[in-house]
Design an enzyme around this catalytic site. Structure first.
Site, PDB file in Angstrom:
ATOM      1  N   ASP A  82     -11.430  -2.470  -6.554  1.00 59.74           N
ATOM      2  CA  ASP A  82     -10.460  -3.416  -7.085  1.00 59.74           C
ATOM      3  C   ASP A  82     -11.100  -4.099  -8.296  1.00 59.74           C
ATOM      4  O   ASP A  82     -12.296  -4.365  -8.295  1.00 59.74           O
ATOM      5  CB  ASP A  82     -10.114  -4.430  -5.990  1.00 59.74           C
ATOM      6  CG  ASP A  82      -8.828  -5.152  -6.311  1.00 59.74           C
ATOM      7  OD1 ASP A  82      -8.272  -4.918  -7.391  1.00 59.74           O
ATOM      8  OD2 ASP A  82      -8.386  -5.957  -5.474  1.00 59.74           O
ATOM      9  N   ASP A 273      -3.613  -0.822   1.126  1.00 65.70           N
ATOM     10  CA  ASP A 273      -4.854  -1.509   1.509  1.00 65.70           C
ATOM     11  C   ASP A 273      -4.466  -2.907   1.920  1.00 65.70           C
ATOM     12  O   ASP A 273      -3.568  -3.507   1.328  1.00 65.70           O
ATOM     13  CB  ASP A 273      -5.852  -1.562   0.345  1.00 65.70           C
ATOM     14  CG  ASP A 273      -5.482  -2.614  -0.670  1.00 65.70           C
ATOM     15  OD1 ASP A 273      -4.374  -2.519  -1.227  1.00 65.70           O
ATOM     16  OD2 ASP A 273      -6.276  -3.535  -0.916  1.00 65.70           O
TER      17      ASP A 273
END
Ligand SMILES: [Zn+2]
Length: 382
Positions: A82, A273
């Site tokens: 990320d 996620d």
């Protein structure tokens, strides 16, 4: 309705990965309370690490020494990194004294009087993601909360587009440095751009079109998919899916509950996620198949039908409740995880009660297996 079929696999760094996938949160290079091997044994195929946090600890020097996070944490599967944007924006939103967003990137203030100033740019994020050695990298985007006004949304979309363009330039530069032959190299990592614009139709369309024009491998559901009243906003997710046609990979960033995932799978999302299963496990909340279910669904269709007809098909079991103190049954009679195969509800209740670390491990294992099982069922098309 979808016009074409979403992908059933994708490649990154020359390796093929099956879809759909749920990726637990391994922010700092660990799924809390479990070893990488234990995570893999549950049927989890990938994890999400965080660029901003890994830059701070263990730092890029250590990552370089170990040639990336996979070797460092001994994780054999997929790694998505990320960008760090979401964490930075959450931090600034909670306490505006800690930083601000400017055209160049995110400025952070630290120290006792916020006298230390640092700048984190889209280029920095990509450079660090190469040091992490992830399979899927995410462009830094300008995240907006659901309460953002029209002016802020417009600003976020324009900035997200600019940052994505800069990220792609840096990504191609890093590919060259790392010895890849360029964007067409099948062995290269993949690059994802989150789409912004919240639930504002026109801004989200503009964001998607601008990003599609720059060209990425995958597109993310950027922003909070919740209404101002806090309800999950399926319309917003559907719109976002329609704006990113196949063959692109759609990543439902930060989603969600088992029900959210089944609904978004139907819209064509294939990567998910979420911190819920691991965080809930630490707070005694366990996901179990509804006790009324006689047998589990075997295919994506059966599971989607269950979501449409049975309410609820998934239940929460709060293991700290006194009612479980003498319960000899497993957490979930349908579950094949090591916890359910070995221990009783009473034992887990006891471990939480005496604050034993093993409780977190056993609970996390169970919740992750529930999510991994969901993916296994959704992967079976009929
Ligand atoms: Zn279990």
């Amino acid at each position: 309705m979808l016009r074409s079929t979403p992908p059933t696999q994708f490649t990154a760094r020359g390796k093929s990965h099956q879809l759909p996938q749920y990726l637990p949160d391994a922010t700092l290079g660990v799924v809390r309370h479990l070893t990488s091997q234990e995570v893999a044994n549950l049927g989890i195929k990938g994890v999400v690490v965080n660029t901003y946090h890994l830059k701070t600890q263990p730092g890029t020097e250590v990552l370089n020494r170990f040639q990336g996070i996979k070797n460092f944490m001994r994780w054999p599967g997929l790694v998505v990194s990320d960008s760090g944007g979401f964490q930075l924006f959450s931090l600034i939103q909670k306490n505006p004294r800690l930083g601000r967003i400017v055209a160049e990137g995110v400025v952070g203030y630290s120290g006792p009087n916020q006298q230390h100033k640092t700048l984190f740019t889209p280029e920095d994020s990509i450079k660090i993601q190469f040091q992490i050695g992830s399979d899927v990298m995410i462009c830094l985007d300008d995240f907006t909360p659901p309460t953002a006004d029209a002016k802020r949304l417009a600003e976020s979309v324009i900035r997200t587009t600019n940052w994505a363009a800069r990220s792609k330039v840096e990504f191609e530069r890093q590919l060259e440095i790392a010895g890849f032959s360029g964007w067409d190299d099948p062995k290269r990592p993949r690059l994802l751009a989150p789409i912004q614009g919240h639930n504002h139709l026109e801004w989200r369309r503009q964001s998607a079109e601008a990003l599609l024009e720059i060209g990425f491998d995958a597109y993310g559901l950027g922003g909070w998919p919740f209404t101002a009243e806090g309800k999950f906003d399926y319309e917003f997710c559907e719109l976002n899916a329609q704006l990113t046609p196949e063959p692109f990979l759609r990543f439902a960033l930060g989603v969600g509950t088992p029900q959210n995932i089944v609904r978004l799978f139907g819209m064509g999302y294939r990567l998910f996620d979420c911190v819920l299963p691991t965080r809930d496990a630490r707070h005694h909340r366990l996901y179990i198949w509804a006790e009324s279910l006689i047998k589990l669904p075997k295919t994506a269709n059966e599971l989607q039908q269950l979501e449409a007809e049975t309410n609820p098909w998934v239940q929460s079991l709060y293991i700290n409740r006194g009612v479980y103190a003498q319960d000899e049954s497993p957490l979930d009679r349908h579950c094949d995880c090591p916890t359910c195969q070995t221990y009783s509800r009473a034992y887990l209740h006891h471990l939480f009660k005496v604050k034993e670390g093993l409780a977190f491990k056993l609970a996390t294992q169970h919740n992750l297996r529930f999510y991994a099982r969901l993916m296994e069922i959704l992967a079976v098309q009929n």
